[in-house]
Design a protein around this motif. Sequence first.
Motif, mmCIF file in Angstrom:
data_model
loop_
_atom_site.group_PDB
_atom_site.id
_atom_site.type_symbol
_atom_site.label_atom_id
_atom_site.label_comp_id
_atom_site.label_asym_id
_atom_site.label_seq_id
_atom_site.Cartn_x
_atom_site.Cartn_y
_atom_site.Cartn_z
ATOM 1 N N TYR A 105 -7.398 6.487 -3.268
ATOM 2 C CA TYR A 105 -7.892 5.196 -2.793
ATOM 3 C C TYR A 105 -7.831 4.150 -3.906
ATOM 4 C CZ TYR A 105 -10.913 1.769 -0.530
ATOM 5 O OH TYR A 105 -11.414 0.609 0.025
ATOM 6 N N MET A 120 -9.671 5.219 5.311
ATOM 7 C CA MET A 120 -8.246 5.506 5.143
ATOM 8 C C MET A 120 -7.701 6.169 6.409
ATOM 9 S SD MET A 120 -8.612 7.133 1.306
ATOM 10 C CE MET A 120 -6.931 7.044 0.711
ATOM 11 N N ARG A 121 -6.439 5.883 6.722
ATOM 12 C CA ARG A 121 -5.759 6.633 7.772
ATOM 13 C C ARG A 121 -5.417 8.012 7.199
ATOM 14 N NH1 ARG A 121 -3.645 3.325 11.940
ATOM 15 N NH2 ARG A 121 -3.689 1.082 11.472
ATOM 16 N N TYR A 122 -5.722 9.072 7.951
ATOM 17 C CA TYR A 122 -5.473 10.421 7.461
ATOM 18 C C TYR A 122 -4.800 11.223 8.561
ATOM 19 C CZ TYR A 122 -6.222 15.080 5.517
ATOM 20 O OH TYR A 122 -6.022 16.352 5.022
ATOM 21 N N THR A 182 -0.816 -0.828 9.033
ATOM 22 C CA THR A 182 -1.750 -1.728 8.365
ATOM 23 C C THR A 182 -3.036 -0.984 8.017
ATOM 24 O OG1 THR A 182 -2.629 -2.421 10.514
ATOM 25 C CG2 THR A 182 -0.856 -3.756 9.554
ATOM 26 N N PRO A 183 -3.692 -1.360 6.933
ATOM 27 C CA PRO A 183 -4.956 -0.721 6.589
ATOM 28 C C PRO A 183 -5.978 -0.893 7.706
ATOM 29 C CG PRO A 183 -4.134 -2.013 4.747
ATOM 30 C CD PRO A 183 -3.275 -2.360 5.929
ATOM 31 N N SER A 231 -11.494 -0.583 5.715
ATOM 32 C CA SER A 231 -11.128 -0.296 4.330
ATOM 33 C C SER A 231 -11.230 -1.556 3.492
ATOM 34 C CB SER A 231 -9.691 0.261 4.276
ATOM 35 O OG SER A 231 -8.764 -0.684 4.686
ATOM 36 N N SER A 232 -11.486 -1.360 2.208
ATOM 37 C CA SER A 232 -11.641 -2.507 1.322
ATOM 38 C C SER A 232 -11.218 -2.154 -0.096
ATOM 39 C CB SER A 232 -13.096 -2.973 1.309
ATOM 40 O OG SER A 232 -13.955 -1.928 0.889
ATOM 41 N N HIS A 283 0.849 -1.187 0.000
ATOM 42 C CA HIS A 283 0.000 0.000 0.000
ATOM 43 C C HIS A 283 0.884 1.236 0.000
ATOM 44 C CE1 HIS A 283 -3.844 -2.021 0.541
ATOM 45 N NE2 HIS A 283 -3.245 -2.819 1.390
ATOM 46 N N ARG A 298 -3.821 3.783 1.366
ATOM 47 C CA ARG A 298 -4.656 3.592 2.559
ATOM 48 C C ARG A 298 -4.219 4.489 3.719
ATOM 49 N NH1 ARG A 298 -6.911 1.891 -1.032
ATOM 50 N NH2 ARG A 298 -7.996 -0.107 -1.328
ATOM 51 N N THR A 299 -3.069 5.164 3.566
ATOM 52 C CA THR A 299 -2.620 6.163 4.531
ATOM 53 C C THR A 299 -2.308 7.444 3.773
ATOM 54 O OG1 THR A 299 -1.681 4.522 6.052
ATOM 55 C CG2 THR A 299 -0.871 6.777 6.252
#
Length: 262
Positions: A80, A205-207, A256-257, A261-262, A8, A85-86
């Motif tokens: 995305y 998502m991590r933001y 890690t996601p 999230s998918s 990712h 994912r971050t």
Amino acid sequence: MTIPSETHPVGIIGGTGLTTLPGLEIIGEQLVETSWGVPSSALVEGRLGDQSVIFLSRHGNPHRIPPHQVNYRANIRALYDAGVRTVVGVNAVGGIHHDMGPAHVVIPDQLIDYTWGRPSTFFEDDLNEVTHIDFTWPYDAGARQILAEAARDVGAPFSDFGVYGATQGPRLETAAEIRRMERDGCDLVGMTGMPEAVLAAELGMRYVCLGLVVNWAAGKSEHIITMAEIEEAIEKGMSGVRGILTVSMAGLGKLTPLPQSS
């Protein structure tokens, strides 16, 4: 743009003063379109150290899209879809807190949204049910910690707390508005923190926000705000921002996601 399923890349959204990312080893660049329209700029795929990165210029390259007209949904969706994912949102901000002057870096932990009229959700039209997401903590704690450790490593002056007040723009605020925001608990003010953060949250998502103070907010200094002042602070502080991004990439890439999230 094809991203291996087991990896990712980290997404970086560059704001004012960070239209491009020096030090990024560019692998490819792609113009994409999403179901929400066209992003502000091409997605630039590259590497910072050993970490895969996808960079997007929030205001376009050249810098031409004002804060209230950024297609935030297309930007977040494009990242995305590219496997991100971050996300690190880099923001130029005004300082309200007495410790957050020009060229100071801030990694905020909260925000207040004063924007209006901006499309701010993916959950609209043709829904099977209304969707509400939890937004208690708008910025990812793990990513914030990694950025703070990187700031210490590079010796950048920074604060690892702060309430980001997101205003509509494109004009700067009045002194009375800043006094109100200070009473509300805001430590810094910017125009692009929302709806970017909540859209990332909707996709799981991590933001995290990496803010560079480029001026004292209206009424917090003895003079009016000038572009020369802003440009000077960007010149002085952006090297620290770039250093933090470079040092933090390996840690951010190991996150890690999130489960949703998918």
